[in-house]
Design a protein around this motif. Structure first.
Motif, PDB file in Angstrom:
ATOM      1  N   PRO A  29      31.842  -0.617 -26.833  1.00 37.64           N
ATOM      2  CA  PRO A  29      31.484  -0.504 -25.409  1.00 37.64           C
ATOM      3  C   PRO A  29      31.817   0.871 -24.812  1.00 37.64           C
ATOM      4  O   PRO A  29      31.118   1.335 -23.906  1.00 37.64           O
ATOM      5  CB  PRO A  29      32.313  -1.610 -24.750  1.00 37.64           C
ATOM      6  CG  PRO A  29      32.507  -2.629 -25.838  1.00 37.64           C
ATOM      7  CD  PRO A  29      32.671  -1.817 -27.084  1.00 37.64           C
ATOM      8  N   VAL A  30      32.849   1.524 -25.335  1.00 39.77           N
ATOM      9  CA  VAL A  30      33.203   2.851 -24.835  1.00 39.77           C
ATOM     10  C   VAL A  30      32.114   3.854 -25.212  1.00 39.77           C
ATOM     11  O   VAL A  30      31.722   4.705 -24.405  1.00 39.77           O
ATOM     12  CB  VAL A  30      34.564   3.302 -25.405  1.00 39.77           C
ATOM     13  CG1 VAL A  30      34.921   4.698 -24.892  1.00 39.77           C
ATOM     14  CG2 VAL A  30      35.658   2.303 -25.020  1.00 39.77           C
ATOM     15  N   ASP A  31      31.610   3.738 -26.444  1.00 34.98           N
ATOM     16  CA  ASP A  31      30.530   4.622 -26.878  1.00 34.98           C
ATOM     17  C   ASP A  31      29.277   4.403 -26.036  1.00 34.98           C
ATOM     18  O   ASP A  31      28.587   5.370 -25.663  1.00 34.98           O
ATOM     19  CB  ASP A  31      30.220   4.387 -28.359  1.00 34.98           C
ATOM     20  CG  ASP A  31      31.365   4.814 -29.260  1.00 34.98           C
ATOM     21  OD1 ASP A  31      32.061   5.782 -28.906  1.00 34.98           O
ATOM     22  OD2 ASP A  31      31.543   4.189 -30.326  1.00 34.98           O
ATOM     23  N   LEU A  32      28.971   3.150 -25.741  1.00 30.74           N
ATOM     24  CA  LEU A  32      27.810   2.849 -24.903  1.00 30.74           C
ATOM     25  C   LEU A  32      27.999   3.409 -23.490  1.00 30.74           C
ATOM     26  O   LEU A  32      27.049   3.921 -22.880  1.00 30.74           O
ATOM     27  CB  LEU A  32      27.590   1.331 -24.846  1.00 30.74           C
ATOM     28  CG  LEU A  32      27.164   0.671 -26.173  1.00 30.74           C
ATOM     29  CD1 LEU A  32      27.104  -0.846 -26.008  1.00 30.74           C
ATOM     30  CD2 LEU A  32      25.809   1.209 -26.622  1.00 30.74           C
ATOM     31  N   ALA A  33      29.233   3.305 -22.983  1.00 28.28           N
ATOM     32  CA  ALA A  33      29.523   3.834 -21.647  1.00 28.28           C
ATOM     33  C   ALA A  33      29.342   5.351 -21.629  1.00 28.28           C
ATOM     34  O   ALA A  33      28.805   5.911 -20.659  1.00 28.28           O
ATOM     35  CB  ALA A  33      30.945   3.465 -21.240  1.00 28.28           C
ATOM     36  N   ARG A  34      29.746   6.034 -22.708  1.00 31.81           N
ATOM     37  CA  ARG A  34      29.592   7.488 -22.765  1.00 31.81           C
ATOM     38  C   ARG A  34      28.120   7.878 -22.748  1.00 31.81           C
ATOM     39  O   ARG A  34      27.722   8.836 -22.066  1.00 31.81           O
ATOM     40  CB  ARG A  34      30.266   8.035 -24.024  1.00 31.81           C
ATOM     41  CG  ARG A  34      30.306   9.566 -24.075  1.00 31.81           C
ATOM     42  CD  ARG A  34      30.809  10.044 -25.434  1.00 31.81           C
ATOM     43  NE  ARG A  34      32.171   9.647 -25.659  1.00 31.81           N
ATOM     44  CZ  ARG A  34      33.228  10.346 -25.248  1.00 31.81           C
ATOM     45  NH1 ARG A  34      33.037  11.455 -24.541  1.00 31.81           N
ATOM     46  NH2 ARG A  34      34.450   9.938 -25.519  1.00 31.81           N
ATOM     47  N   ILE A  35      27.294   7.118 -23.502  1.00 31.34           N
ATOM     48  CA  ILE A  35      25.848   7.385 -23.525  1.00 31.34           C
ATOM     49  C   ILE A  35      25.246   7.217 -22.132  1.00 31.34           C
ATOM     50  O   ILE A  35      24.456   8.043 -21.662  1.00 31.34           O
ATOM     51  CB  ILE A  35      25.146   6.453 -24.537  1.00 31.34           C
ATOM     52  CG1 ILE A  35      25.581   6.804 -25.968  1.00 31.34           C
ATOM     53  CG2 ILE A  35      23.626   6.565 -24.405  1.00 31.34           C
ATOM     54  CD1 ILE A  35      25.084   5.821 -27.010  1.00 31.34           C
TER      55      ILE A  35
END
Length: 232
Positions: A29-35
């Motif tokens: 979810p952190v990676d998705l938030a960064r995107i």
């Protein structure tokens, strides 16, 4: 840029919690938030500062502090030393006479700033005159002024030096110049003198050569000098 750093810390904490402590957390979810933040324009690459002082600005600053009898700290010497060694402001005000090797003209910098290693990152650097200012000669100037038991070569608070530098810039109408830009200038001058990335890193302490490349902004006209020096 600050938001991107915060996101990185969150991911690091979650990764540590999962890998070390076995907690049932996910980092995806952190990676998705960064995107998502990148697409919204809220996270991006930080602005790379490329401000270099001109020689005229340096000369004016040095003359300004030399002409001020009320200036206690030798700011003009510290400015020249910063360009000569590419050292940080705080490092300059910490180095000691006991860490100076007179025979080899080497100086030990203790606990240099390193994001991956907070303590024990000591480095020996040469004190030479490759950037237009002679680091060893400046140390000798300070030796002649040494009159107390303080083992520091420049026994002054680095914050006070920074404050004096900012005031000097304001008095002279020099805009958007930070003391840290002197480290940048010293690094760039080493490259302009013909030193390789590996050699410059031995002076600046950079462990990541890619970061060192980004940190350097050369003047195109200096390529003539480098070519002549290598041909000789």
């Amino acid at each position: 840029m600050t938001l991107g750093i915060d996101i990185g810390f969150v991911k690091l904490i979650l990764s540590d919690a999962a890998a070390v402590h076995g907690l049932p957390v996910k980092v995806e979810p952190v990676d998705l938030a960064r995107i998502a933040l990148k697409r919204l324009g809220l996270v991006g690459k930080g602005h790379q500062r490329d401000r270099r002082p001109t020689q005229d600005e340096l000369d004016r600053l040095i003359g300004h502090f030399d002409a001020n009898p009320r200036q206690i700290a030798p700011v003009s010497q510290i400015i020249r030393f910063a360009v000569a060694t590419a050292m940080r402001q705080e490092e300059i005000c910490k180095v000691r006479w006991s860490d100076l090797e007179s025979r080899t003209r080497m100086l030990l910098i203790r606990d240099r700033k390193d994001p991956r290693n907070k303590n024990g990152n000591n480095q020996r650097i040469p004190l030479f005159a490759a950037t237009g200012y002679d680091a060893w000669a400046i140390v000798e100037e300070q030796r002649a002024r040494r009159s107390n038991d303080d083992d520091r070569i420049f026994p002054f608070n680095h914050r006070s030096v920074g404050t004096a530098f900012r005031r000097g810039c304001a008095d002279l109408g020099i805009h958007d110049l930070h003391f840290h830009d002197l480290r940048h200038e010293g690094t760039s001058r080493l490259f302009e003198a013909g030193f390789t990335i590996e050699q410059v890193a031995l002076v600046t302490g950079h462990k990541d050569w890619k970061m060192l490349r980004r940190y350097t902004h050369l003047k195109p006209e200096m390529l003539h000098t480098i070519r002549v020096a290598r041909a000789a």
